[in-house]
Design a protein around this motif. Structure first.
Motif, PDB file in Angstrom:
ATOM      1  N   PRO A  28     -10.511   4.980 -11.076  1.00  0.00           N
ATOM      2  CA  PRO A  28      -9.178   4.406 -10.839  1.00  0.00           C
ATOM      3  C   PRO A  28      -8.563   4.882  -9.529  1.00  0.00           C
ATOM      4  O   PRO A  28      -8.623   6.063  -9.198  1.00  0.00           O
ATOM      5  CB  PRO A  28      -8.369   4.873 -12.064  1.00  0.00           C
ATOM      6  N   VAL A  29      -7.970   3.932  -8.807  1.00  0.00           N
ATOM      7  CA  VAL A  29      -7.313   4.228  -7.532  1.00  0.00           C
ATOM      8  C   VAL A  29      -5.955   3.544  -7.540  1.00  0.00           C
ATOM      9  O   VAL A  29      -5.831   2.409  -8.027  1.00  0.00           O
ATOM     10  CB  VAL A  29      -8.158   3.712  -6.334  1.00  0.00           C
ATOM     11  N   ALA A  30      -4.935   4.213  -7.027  1.00  0.00           N
ATOM     12  CA  ALA A  30      -3.587   3.632  -6.987  1.00  0.00           C
ATOM     13  C   ALA A  30      -3.615   2.289  -6.259  1.00  0.00           C
ATOM     14  O   ALA A  30      -4.346   2.110  -5.272  1.00  0.00           O
ATOM     15  CB  ALA A  30      -2.625   4.587  -6.289  1.00  0.00           C
ATOM     16  N   GLU A  31      -2.805   1.342  -6.748  1.00  0.00           N
ATOM     17  CA  GLU A  31      -2.834  -0.016  -6.207  1.00  0.00           C
ATOM     18  C   GLU A  31      -2.541  -0.051  -4.705  1.00  0.00           C
ATOM     19  O   GLU A  31      -3.200  -0.755  -3.946  1.00  0.00           O
ATOM     20  CB  GLU A  31      -1.833  -0.899  -6.954  1.00  0.00           C
ATOM     21  N   GLY A  32      -1.526   0.731  -4.259  1.00  0.00           N
ATOM     22  CA  GLY A  32      -1.195   0.745  -2.840  1.00  0.00           C
ATOM     23  C   GLY A  32      -2.340   1.262  -1.996  1.00  0.00           C
ATOM     24  O   GLY A  32      -2.631   0.750  -0.910  1.00  0.00           O
ATOM     25  N   THR A  33      -3.022   2.296  -2.490  1.00  0.00           N
ATOM     26  CA  THR A  33      -4.179   2.857  -1.780  1.00  0.00           C
ATOM     27  C   THR A  33      -5.308   1.836  -1.717  1.00  0.00           C
ATOM     28  O   THR A  33      -5.957   1.649  -0.680  1.00  0.00           O
ATOM     29  CB  THR A  33      -4.662   4.131  -2.485  1.00  0.00           C
ATOM     30  N   ARG A  34      -5.540   1.180  -2.835  1.00  0.00           N
ATOM     31  CA  ARG A  34      -6.594   0.171  -2.896  1.00  0.00           C
ATOM     32  C   ARG A  34      -6.333  -0.951  -1.892  1.00  0.00           C
ATOM     33  O   ARG A  34      -7.253  -1.408  -1.197  1.00  0.00           O
ATOM     34  CB  ARG A  34      -6.643  -0.378  -4.319  1.00  0.00           C
ATOM     35  N   GLU A  35      -5.085  -1.387  -1.798  1.00  0.00           N
ATOM     36  CA  GLU A  35      -4.736  -2.445  -0.848  1.00  0.00           C
ATOM     37  C   GLU A  35      -5.006  -1.998   0.586  1.00  0.00           C
ATOM     38  O   GLU A  35      -5.523  -2.762   1.403  1.00  0.00           O
ATOM     39  CB  GLU A  35      -3.264  -2.834  -1.010  1.00  0.00           C
ATOM     40  N   ARG A  36      -4.653  -0.752   0.909  1.00  0.00           N
ATOM     41  CA  ARG A  36      -4.867  -0.245   2.278  1.00  0.00           C
ATOM     42  C   ARG A  36      -6.353  -0.196   2.607  1.00  0.00           C
ATOM     43  O   ARG A  36      -6.776  -0.552   3.713  1.00  0.00           O
ATOM     44  CB  ARG A  36      -4.253   1.149   2.445  1.00  0.00           C
ATOM     45  N   VAL A  37      -7.149   0.244   1.654  1.00  0.00           N
ATOM     46  CA  VAL A  37      -8.590   0.335   1.894  1.00  0.00           C
ATOM     47  C   VAL A  37      -9.184  -1.046   2.119  1.00  0.00           C
ATOM     48  O   VAL A  37      -9.954  -1.267   3.062  1.00  0.00           O
ATOM     49  CB  VAL A  37      -9.284   1.048   0.712  1.00  0.00           C
ATOM     50  N   LEU A  38      -8.814  -1.992   1.268  1.00  0.00           N
ATOM     51  CA  LEU A  38      -9.361  -3.344   1.413  1.00  0.00           C
ATOM     52  C   LEU A  38      -8.910  -4.002   2.712  1.00  0.00           C
ATOM     53  O   LEU A  38      -9.666  -4.745   3.340  1.00  0.00           O
ATOM     54  CB  LEU A  38      -8.951  -4.197   0.219  1.00  0.00           C
ATOM     55  N   ARG A  39      -7.668  -3.704   3.114  1.00  0.00           N
ATOM     56  CA  ARG A  39      -7.196  -4.245   4.391  1.00  0.00           C
ATOM     57  C   ARG A  39      -8.009  -3.661   5.548  1.00  0.00           C
ATOM     58  O   ARG A  39      -8.384  -4.370   6.496  1.00  0.00           O
ATOM     59  CB  ARG A  39      -5.706  -3.949   4.562  1.00  0.00           C
ATOM     60  N   ALA A  40      -8.296  -2.366   5.485  1.00  0.00           N
ATOM     61  CA  ALA A  40      -9.093  -1.726   6.532  1.00  0.00           C
ATOM     62  C   ALA A  40     -10.514  -2.284   6.547  1.00  0.00           C
ATOM     63  O   ALA A  40     -11.099  -2.500   7.616  1.00  0.00           O
ATOM     64  CB  ALA A  40      -9.113  -0.213   6.316  1.00  0.00           C
TER      65      ALA A  40
END
Length: 349
Positions: A28-40
């Motif tokens: 599990p990863v926090a939603e905001g963190t997940r969004e940043r990773v996918l954007r990168a």
């Protein structure tokens, strides 16, 4: 230069381990963190190194269907129809495909996130449903995603939204003719003698909203009638928005004799608001919907609307997604609606 996992981590401001967890989906990863990773990942066009890279151009048995809200009958009917064509007894020969329905909630950033995830899963096909967001930045971002998907062999179908020419040559658009349908609805009201017509439109940033408004206003212009000042209100495609908007319209233009609603669900809210004000449908105010959802014929009174072939168009999208139907010539098919006249419209008093 090859982009590494560490490059992605640095761009996202997280550890390489966090990037790995997001991409593998095993922690599990926090939603905001997940969004940043996918954007990168998307910005750097990162692909897995090693054995997985040899599969980058392959496709899986996954078909992604992006919808605004699966609880909305409009999207539920389409998603069900797509799924009916891609797996099981009605599916492709030689095996089944897995349909994954992704609910974006209408959020542009979620649409981009799901496209990134489907790219990484090497989806066999992606079906994007509903109106597009009319924001140049988002449009460019979606086009870039679709070009990447197409380059990897993924079939892309836009269902219910306009073509996206800069998305690449392999994108198919099955576009509902919302302008013509709205023009026919308003012409129907004009033929009944209505001249003071209000409009409860959808979200202003959506292509569907603009096209239906354009059709409504074209019918008024063809009849030599000016669009009433203050007689248009915008809101979500739901019952609550129809209810609120009619209150606003009647406060501004109390002598309206007809209301064109963004869709059938909005029309139900509009009828409820009219009843609360002691106005009868259609004796005092006529109301139209759009889409001809299953409940429309059973409403009291039954809704005059435009019937869109949601089931048939969704099934066609599923067949194109699996290669069982050829895409239309030129990559676009304009799907016509049909005016259905019922009890919610009548002659002006």
């Amino acid at each position: 230069m090859t982009v590494t996992l560490s490059d992605v981590a640095s761009r996202a401001g997280v550890s390489p381990a966090t990037v790995s967890r997001v991409l593998n989906g095993n922690y599990p990863v926090a939603e905001g963190t997940r969004e940043r990773v996918l954007r990168a990942v998307d910005e750097l066009d990162y692909v897995l190194n090693g054995p997985a890279s040899s599969l980058a151009a392959a496709t899986s048995d996954l078909v992604g269907v992006l919808v605004n809200d699966i609880a909305d009958p409009f999207f539920g009917i389409i998603a069900s129809a797509v799924q009916s064509q891609i797996g099981g007894p009605g599916g492709r020969a030689g095996g089944e495909r897995l349909a994954v329905v992704c609910g974006t909630g209408g959020a542009p950033e979620r649409e981009l996130t799901y496209l990134t995830l489907l790219q990484r899963q090497r989806a066999a096909a992606v079906v994007l449903t509903g109106g597009a967001v009319e924001d140049p930045g988002h449009r460019a971002a979606v086009a870039a995603k679709l070009r990447k998907l197409g380059a990897a062999g993924t079939r892309v179908i836009l269902l219910g939204r306009p073509p996206l020419p800069d998305a690449g040559p392999g994108v198919t658009a099955l576009t509902f003719d919302n302008r013509a349908g709205a023009r026919e609805l308003t012409a129907h009201l004009l033929a009944l003698g209505h001249r003071r017509i209000g409009c409860v439109a959808g979200p202003p940033e959506r292509t569907t909203t603009r096209h239906r408004l354009e059709g409504h206003r074209a019918a008024l212009a063809e009849a030599g009638i000016e669009d009433l000042a203050g007689a248009t209100a915008h809101g979500a495609y739901d019952r609550a928005s129809g209810y609120r908007a009619v209150g606003e319209l009647l406060d501004r233009v109390p002598d309206l004799t007809a209301i064109v609603a963004a869709n059938d669900t909005v029309a139900l809210g509009a009828c409820a608001a009219l009843r609360e004000r002691g106005l009868r449908v259609p004796e005092d105010v006529s109301v139209t919907g759009f889409d001809d959802l299953p409940f429309s014929a059973d409403a009291l009174p039954a809704l005059t609307t435009v019937r869109l072939p949601l089931q048939g168009t969704g099934a066609r999208a599923g067949r194109i997604a699996t290669g069982r139907d050829a895409p239309p010539a030129g990559g676009e098919e304009l799907v016509a609606g049909e005016l259905v006249v019922r009890g919610s419209t009548g002659p002006v008093k």
